[in-house]
Design an enzyme around this catalytic site. Structure first.
Site, mmCIF file in Angstrom:
data_model
loop_
_atom_site.group_PDB
_atom_site.id
_atom_site.type_symbol
_atom_site.label_atom_id
_atom_site.label_comp_id
_atom_site.label_asym_id
_atom_site.label_seq_id
_atom_site.Cartn_x
_atom_site.Cartn_y
_atom_site.Cartn_z
ATOM 1 N N ARG A 101 0.855 -1.183 0.000
ATOM 2 C CA ARG A 101 0.000 0.000 0.000
ATOM 3 C C ARG A 101 0.894 1.236 0.000
ATOM 4 N NH1 ARG A 101 -2.513 3.027 4.842
ATOM 5 N NH2 ARG A 101 -3.704 4.607 3.763
ATOM 6 N N HIS A 146 -3.146 10.923 0.745
ATOM 7 C CA HIS A 146 -2.600 10.719 2.094
ATOM 8 C C HIS A 146 -2.025 12.065 2.562
ATOM 9 C CE1 HIS A 146 -1.079 7.381 4.921
ATOM 10 N NE2 HIS A 146 -0.727 8.509 5.509
ATOM 11 N N GLU A 191 -7.565 8.311 6.528
ATOM 12 C CA GLU A 191 -7.838 8.804 7.881
ATOM 13 C C GLU A 191 -8.483 10.193 7.959
ATOM 14 O OE1 GLU A 191 -4.430 8.576 10.414
ATOM 15 O OE2 GLU A 191 -4.346 6.413 10.324
ATOM 16 N N ASN A 329 -7.121 1.679 9.891
ATOM 17 C CA ASN A 329 -5.803 1.862 10.493
ATOM 18 C C ASN A 329 -5.978 1.772 11.995
ATOM 19 O OD1 ASN A 329 -4.978 2.371 7.919
ATOM 20 N ND2 ASN A 329 -4.554 4.558 8.230
ATOM 21 N N TYR A 331 -3.943 1.150 15.761
ATOM 22 C CA TYR A 331 -2.652 1.092 16.457
ATOM 23 C C TYR A 331 -2.763 0.685 17.924
ATOM 24 C CZ TYR A 331 -0.346 3.226 12.463
ATOM 25 O OH TYR A 331 0.164 3.449 11.208
ATOM 26 N N GLU A 400 -3.263 -0.219 8.130
ATOM 27 C CA GLU A 400 -2.083 0.167 8.931
ATOM 28 C C GLU A 400 -2.208 -0.450 10.310
ATOM 29 O OE1 GLU A 400 -1.116 4.385 9.268
ATOM 30 O OE2 GLU A 400 -1.695 4.718 7.177
HETATM 31 C C1 BGC Z 1 -0.882 7.754 9.254
HETATM 32 C C2 BGC Z 1 0.564 7.541 8.880
HETATM 33 C C3 BGC Z 1 1.436 7.707 10.115
HETATM 34 C C4 BGC Z 1 1.035 6.635 11.099
HETATM 35 C C5 BGC Z 1 1.868 6.581 12.354
HETATM 36 C C6 BGC Z 1 -1.273 7.162 10.571
HETATM 37 O O1 BGC Z 1 -2.043 8.103 11.258
HETATM 38 O O2 BGC Z 1 -1.713 7.331 8.217
HETATM 39 O O3 BGC Z 1 0.890 8.416 7.865
HETATM 40 O O4 BGC Z 1 2.786 7.667 9.829
HETATM 41 O O5 BGC Z 1 -0.302 6.831 11.483
HETATM 42 O O6 BGC Z 1 1.679 7.677 13.174
#
Ligand code: BGC
Length: 507
Positions: A101, A146, A191, A329, A331, A400
């Site tokens: 991607r 992006h 995002e 995405n 995390y 992500e």
């Molecule tokens: C974004 C990326 C960023 C990643 C880590 C996401 O919010 O799409 O561009 O590097 O998080 O912070």
């Protein structure tokens, strides 16, 4: 003979009354699961003024005001991937990913953002890149936007200006027509939440517009219209190419701080503002009711105008159903609460005041180098099941997922290895429980420019030596483990004693 009898007995499903008992299946990803890695144009390409490229908001504002970025750096060169793209493809090949991607730079293709001038060198570059990916059996997942907006639009209100929606549609049409014979997976926008928060609520990202509690919603609204426009253009003019189009939304998982009713409400409000604001219009045809109700309540309390502009019936119809898949995405998780301490905690008006909740990270979750990111894989599982239940089990790609470390971690990045393993285990569990998640893209292929945080946060599977004129890349332990996960389709192999001794794979 008895041995065969025993083997056959255990291999066959065993019938126990009406219930068929099968031996527990090995936890394994299917062969068609799309393992990949992610990146974005501004963060890796460099060559900001090469081959006819025009300026984006990031180019312009970071040259003008370098202290926007923590270490006063920018991405003029970064990993130099515009020049070194063949090396990036060797790394992808080394990893064994099935997909990559990446995003297109709008101003490489349309230097002033409009179709008045289409840059053939920009198109030729991406065509070469896409061809080489395909020759190496790697499927491109292409993000159109992006965050690197053409500067002319940035100076004109950016995504607060409806004109940007139309120009985005024009750009999408050019991209579909230039690459759609080869690209079958399109992501319109990356995002909306983070982009609108940083660029139009807090004014920390270009174009540095601080419009708390207003610009944030207006940006989200226009991004959704832009997404829908691109989707309809694809549908009407390019469907014959046989591709799929989706939006990427960032979604972290909220966990109530206590069993109180208020904290349970805080969880629901978090999901409405952070996730539902974007997914509900696409999947259900309008903003979540609790989002609208809270903004009405805060606007009334403040005696201000209603700051969340509703969609017209026509707009609702236009946005509703514009997905072939959804990109997520994810995390980390976040603990959320609501009590008196939250009253008056935030500026009025502001998005934060509208949501009206407090958040924090649980100290027991393993820390990354970002305060706001701690690992909690069970939250990932919960999110996937929430998406399944709330949005009628759509096709999901995790576009992500990653864990930044400091440079002190070096190549032996066990914390990242553990993160990947735990998150992929959670993903497998969610699939076993019905999630239609068909792919996973680790963020990121290599260390890169981390927006206003600069170069100190190491998200990469490959370490990049930014002091080296050749931007040498070296595989970390996490790259070797991810490679093995992809090769075997499982996370369940012997990590210790370590069969993946760092072998010095350098690019
Ligand atoms: C974004 C990326 C960023 C990643 C880590 C996401 O919010 O799409 O561009 O590097 O998080 O912070």
């Amino acid at each position: 003979m008895w041995l065969w009898t025993v083997l056959v007995f255990f291999a066959l499903p065993q019938v126990d009354g009406d219930v068929v008992v099968t031996p527990e299946l090995e936890k394994r990803f299917p062969d068609n699961f799309s393992f990949g890695v992610s990146s974005s144009a501004y963060q890796i390409e460099g060559s900001w003024n090469v081959d006819g490229k025009g300026l984006s908001t990031w180019d312009f504002y970071l040259h003008k005001q370098p202290d926007i970025v923590e270490d006063c750096t920018n991405a003029d060169v970064t990993t130099d991937s515009y020049r070194l793209f063949k090396r990036d493809i060797q790394m992808l090949k080394h990893l064994g990913v099935k997909s990559y991607r990446f995003s297109l730079s709008w101003t490489r293709i349309l230097p002033d953002g409009t179709t008045n001038h289409i840059n053939p060198r920009g198109i030729a570059h991406y065509r070469k890149f896409i061809d080489l990916l395909l020759e190496n059996d790697i499927l491109p997942f292409v993000t159109l936007y992006h965050w690197d907006l053409p500067i002319a639009f940035g100076k004109n209100g950016g995504w607060l200006n409806e004109n940007t929606v139309d120009r985005f549609g024009d750009y999408a049409r050019v991209a579909f027509s230039a690459f759609g014979d080869k690209v079958k997976n399109w992501i319109t926008i990356n995002e909306p939440f983070i982009h609108c928060l940083f660029s139009y609520e807090l004014g920390l990202h270009p174009p540095l517009i601080k419009s708390p509690g207003k610009g944030f919603y207006e940006c989200g609204r226009n991004l959704l219209l832009g997404h829908a426009k691109a989707y309809h253009i694809y549908d009407a003019e390019f469907r014959f190419q046989g591709g799929k189009v989706g939006l990427v939304v960032d979604a972290q998982w909220p966990i109530a701080a206590s069993r109180s009713e208020e904290d349970a409400e805080a969880v629901k409000d978090y999901l409405a503002f952070y996730v539902g604001q974007y997914l509900d219009p696409v999947f259900k045809g309008d903003y979540p009711q609790r989002l609208t109700a809270r903004v009405v309540a805060t606007s009334t309390r403040e005696g201000t105008e209603f700051r969340l502009r509703p969609f017209s019936e026509e707009e609702k119809k236009y946005i509703h159903g514009t997905y072939d898949f959804v990109g997520i995405n994810h995390y980390n998780s976040v603990v959320v609460y609501r009590n008196e301490s939250v009253n008056g905690m935030y500026e009025e008006p502001s998005f934060y005041d509208d949501v009206g909740i407090g958040t924090y990270m649980d100290d027991s979750w393993p820390a990354s180098s970002f305060d706001s990111m701690r690992a909690n894989a069970p939250g990932f599982y919960s999110l996937l099941l929430y998406l399944k239940d709330t949005y009628n089990n759509p096709v999901v790609f995790i576009t992500e997922n990653g864990f930044p470390l400091s440079s002190a971690e070096g190549l032996d990045d066990w914390k990242k290895v553990n993160y990947i393993r735990n998150y992929l285990d959670a993903l497998m569990d969610a699939r076993a429980d019905g999630s239609n998640c068909q792919g996973y893209f680790f963020w990121s292929l290599m260390d890169s420019f981390e927006w206003t945080s600069g170069y100190g946060y190491k998200f990469g599977l490959y370490q990049v030596d930014f002091d080296d004129p050749d931007k040498k890349r070296t595989a970390r332990k996490s790259a070797l483990v991810y490679k093995e996960i992809i090769r075997t389709g499982t996370t369940d192999f012997n990590y210790n004693p370590d069969p993946y001794q760092y072998n010095g794979t350098v690019y």
